[in-house]
Design a protein around this motif. Structure first.
Motif, PDB file in Angstrom:
ATOM      1  N   LEU A  59      43.043  40.118  37.495  1.00  0.00           N
ATOM      2  CA  LEU A  59      42.086  39.398  36.655  1.00  0.00           C
ATOM      3  C   LEU A  59      41.646  40.251  35.475  1.00  0.00           C
ATOM      4  CD1 LEU A  59      40.000  37.852  39.556  1.00  0.00           C
ATOM      5  CD2 LEU A  59      41.278  36.530  37.861  1.00  0.00           C
ATOM      6  N   HIS A  60      41.395  41.531  35.724  1.00  0.00           N
ATOM      7  CA  HIS A  60      40.971  42.419  34.638  1.00  0.00           C
ATOM      8  C   HIS A  60      42.043  42.549  33.572  1.00  0.00           C
ATOM      9  CE1 HIS A  60      39.377  45.744  32.402  1.00  0.00           C
ATOM     10  NE2 HIS A  60      40.385  46.518  32.754  1.00  0.00           N
ATOM     11  N   ALA A  61      43.307  42.524  33.971  1.00  0.00           N
ATOM     12  CA  ALA A  61      44.411  42.699  33.022  1.00  0.00           C
ATOM     13  C   ALA A  61      44.680  41.457  32.186  1.00  0.00           C
ATOM     14  CB  ALA A  61      45.684  43.077  33.782  1.00  0.00           C
ATOM     15  N   ASP A  62      44.082  40.342  32.557  1.00  0.00           N
ATOM     16  CA  ASP A  62      44.271  39.083  31.843  1.00  0.00           C
ATOM     17  C   ASP A  62      43.019  38.790  31.015  1.00  0.00           C
ATOM     18  OD1 ASP A  62      44.514  36.477  30.977  1.00  0.00           O
ATOM     19  OD2 ASP A  62      45.299  35.720  32.873  1.00  0.00           O
ATOM     20  N   PRO A  63      43.091  38.850  29.694  1.00  0.00           N
ATOM     21  CA  PRO A  63      41.889  38.658  28.879  1.00  0.00           C
ATOM     22  C   PRO A  63      41.155  37.354  29.171  1.00  0.00           C
ATOM     23  CG  PRO A  63      43.686  39.482  27.527  1.00  0.00           C
ATOM     24  CD  PRO A  63      44.278  39.166  28.870  1.00  0.00           C
ATOM     25  N   ALA A  64      41.870  36.335  29.588  1.00  0.00           N
ATOM     26  CA  ALA A  64      41.229  35.045  29.864  1.00  0.00           C
ATOM     27  C   ALA A  64      40.404  35.070  31.152  1.00  0.00           C
ATOM     28  CB  ALA A  64      42.287  33.947  29.955  1.00  0.00           C
ATOM     29  N   HIS A  65      40.635  36.090  31.992  1.00  0.00           N
ATOM     30  CA  HIS A  65      39.946  36.148  33.274  1.00  0.00           C
ATOM     31  C   HIS A  65      39.229  37.479  33.496  1.00  0.00           C
ATOM     32  CE1 HIS A  65      43.069  33.026  33.897  1.00  0.00           C
ATOM     33  NE2 HIS A  65      42.155  32.466  34.653  1.00  0.00           N
ATOM     34  N   ALA A  66      39.111  38.279  32.465  1.00  0.00           N
ATOM     35  CA  ALA A  66      38.577  39.632  32.627  1.00  0.00           C
ATOM     36  C   ALA A  66      37.086  39.663  32.977  1.00  0.00           C
ATOM     37  CB  ALA A  66      38.824  40.445  31.357  1.00  0.00           C
ATOM     38  N   SER A  67      36.397  38.542  32.808  1.00  0.00           N
ATOM     39  CA  SER A  67      34.968  38.509  33.127  1.00  0.00           C
ATOM     40  C   SER A  67      34.712  37.993  34.540  1.00  0.00           C
ATOM     41  CB  SER A  67      34.215  37.639  32.116  1.00  0.00           C
ATOM     42  OG  SER A  67      34.700  36.307  32.127  1.00  0.00           O
ATOM     43  N   ILE A  68      35.733  37.975  35.383  1.00  0.00           N
ATOM     44  CA  ILE A  68      35.598  37.508  36.764  1.00  0.00           C
ATOM     45  C   ILE A  68      35.638  38.704  37.711  1.00  0.00           C
ATOM     46  CG2 ILE A  68      36.606  36.105  38.597  1.00  0.00           C
ATOM     47  CD1 ILE A  68      37.728  34.258  36.458  1.00  0.00           C
ATOM     48  N   ALA A  69      34.630  38.822  38.546  1.00  0.00           N
ATOM     49  CA  ALA A  69      34.558  39.872  39.562  1.00  0.00           C
ATOM     50  C   ALA A  69      35.127  39.352  40.876  1.00  0.00           C
ATOM     51  CB  ALA A  69      33.112  40.309  39.763  1.00  0.00           C
ATOM     52  N   VAL A  70      35.611  40.275  41.700  1.00  0.00           N
ATOM     53  CA  VAL A  70      36.072  39.943  43.047  1.00  0.00           C
ATOM     54  C   VAL A  70      35.373  40.877  44.024  1.00  0.00           C
ATOM     55  CG1 VAL A  70      38.042  39.686  44.607  1.00  0.00           C
ATOM     56  CG2 VAL A  70      38.349  39.311  42.145  1.00  0.00           C
ATOM     57  N   THR A  89      31.785  35.401  39.853  1.00  0.00           N
ATOM     58  CA  THR A  89      32.260  36.178  40.991  1.00  0.00           C
ATOM     59  C   THR A  89      33.074  35.333  41.959  1.00  0.00           C
ATOM     60  OG1 THR A  89      30.394  37.722  40.869  1.00  0.00           O
ATOM     61  CG2 THR A  89      31.530  37.561  42.986  1.00  0.00           C
ATOM     62  N   ILE A  90      34.167  35.916  42.439  1.00  0.00           N
ATOM     63  CA  ILE A  90      34.937  35.388  43.566  1.00  0.00           C
ATOM     64  C   ILE A  90      34.540  36.200  44.793  1.00  0.00           C
ATOM     65  CG2 ILE A  90      37.242  35.118  44.574  1.00  0.00           C
ATOM     66  CD1 ILE A  90      38.328  35.200  41.636  1.00  0.00           C
TER      67      ILE A  90
END
Length: 416
Positions: free
Chosen positions: A231-242, A201-202
């Motif tokens: 972040l959701h649209a980028d598979p490398a960062h899709a598991s990051i919440a804001v 999480t951010i």
């Protein structure tokens, strides 16, 4: 400038009591696995005391920044003057307006019970709810108050419509009965989701610019919303919440004094940021209200220097690092054109000093330069006209989107 305008011009604050209650039961019936990995998917920091509520039902719509297999919610009585009883509480997929999607409604329980009594100043975390949610999905949380409350707990600038009906318990209603509306958040402070262990999480902590003042109502157009979508649209960062811990009217150093709002960032840091489940990064955009208060408030303690603001930032940095959380500094955006006394030549000089320190001191783990993104190249103390919501302080939807687009996603390298 009216006091109402000043309340939105000052840039937001507060704290919520986050006593973590370990859930033992699922609303699907029976215990859930104790090793679930929880991630904060949405937050609204409580910032003020609201009016008492009668026997009403309140329905609030939130957007999750990450998906998960189950959800749980946190309710806060931080500003309460007495215990408050809430229940039944329901959560469902949102359809449109005040309506929910048929067949998606779930009862929320607290320790296996349909009602929760929250102590004065306390909070409660629900049992896990067996509801699978997608990233960027809208959920509706409906809560009934069976008896009149004392002072309620609000997040003042929700920027999303909440619905209130006086017709009794309407928590399970697909079509919510007509009634009143508000753009504030009421008692609801967090929605968490059960995710894979890789989810992180951010937390964006700040004032009214982080809180989204100037963005379009009900459109999730704040800069943390736009960052979550990237972040959701980028598979490398899709598991990051804001999650957005902004409070309109907040300051770093001192608690709210009209027109400023809520406990300081120093007071609320743990409760609104560092205690969030799976937090790994903290983005700090605070300080403009500390600067403005020097000209707006008569008390000597509010006449803070740039060094005091910088020292406050250093304290935030030290506390984040002590918890193993990376902390990024965000430059303060222009506010030329805002009426005196919120804006002054002395205040602008202070903003430049603080921004220079954020950029060049090397104290933060990284710097995100929103000032450079939204300022007018010909008048660097002012917002670019195409990004100005009209009050010369808060960006509009395009400005918030540009801010989120300027964030280097490589800063958020996932920890394995």
């Amino acid at each position: 400038m009216t006091s109402a305008t000043l309340k939105h011009v000052v840039v937001g604050a507060l704290f919520c009591s986050l006593a973590a209650l370990t859930p033992a039961w699922s609303t699907a019936g029976g215990p859930l696995a104790s090793n679930m990995h929880w991630t904060d998917a949405w937050t609204a920091s409580p910032d003020s005391a609201g009016p008492p509520l009668g026997t009403v039902t309140v329905r609030q719509v939130i957007r999750t920044s990450i998906g998960g297999s189950s959800v749980r919610i946190r309710l806060s009585n931080l500003f309460g003057t007495a215990p408050v009883t809430i229940g039944p509480v329901h959560v469902a997929e949102h359809a449109s307006g005040s309506e929910i999607k048929p067949g998606t409604d779930h009862t929320v329980t607290f320790g296996g019970k349909a009602r929760a009594t929250i102590a004065k100043g306390g909070d409660v975390l629900s049992d896990p709810i067996a509801l699978s949610v997608a990233p960027l999905e809208d959920l509706a949380v409906s809560m009934y108050f069976p008896t009149r409350t004392g002072t309620s707990t609000f997040h003042g600038v929700g920027n999303d419509t909440a619905f209130i009906t006086l017709t009794g318990d309407a928590t399970a209603a697909i079509r919510f009965p007509p009634g009143e509306v508000t753009s504030s958040r009421i008692f609801l402070t967090d929605v968490e989701v059960a995710t894979g262990n890789e989810a992180q999480t951010i937390v964006a902590i700040g004032d009214s610019i982080t809180d989204g003042v100037g963005s379009t109502q009900d459109k999730n157009s704040r800069w943390p919303d736009a960052l979550a979508a990237r972040l959701h649209a980028d598979p490398a960062h899709a598991s990051i919440a804001v999650v957005d811990a902004g409070i309109a009217g907040n300051r770093i150093l001192h608690d709210g004094a009209t027109p400023f709002v809520g406990p300081s960032a120093l007071v609320r840091l743990d409760r609104d940021a560092l205690n969030k489940p799976s937090v790994h990064w903290l983005l700090v955009m605070e300080g403009i209200n500390d600067i403005a208060a020097a000209d707006m408030l008569a008390t000597p303690r509010d006449d803070v220097s740039t060094q005091q603001i910088i020292d406050g930032m250093k304290t935030l940095i030290g506390r984040a690092h002590k918890r193993g959380v990376k902390i990024f500094g965000v430059t303060l955006t222009p506010y030329g054109g805002v009426e005196w006394p919120f804006h002054s030549a002395a205040g602008e000089a202070k903003r430049q000093v603080v921004n220079a320190w954020i950029r060049h001191a090397g104290a933060f783990d990284a710097v995100i330069d929103f000032d450079q993104v939204v300022r007018d190249p010909a008048h660097t103390d002012c917002l670019l006209a195409t990004f100005d919501s009209g009050d010369h302080l808060h960006p509009n939807d395009a400005g918030y989107k540009a801010m989120a687009a300027a964030v280097d996603l490589r800063l958020f390298a996932l920890r394995r």
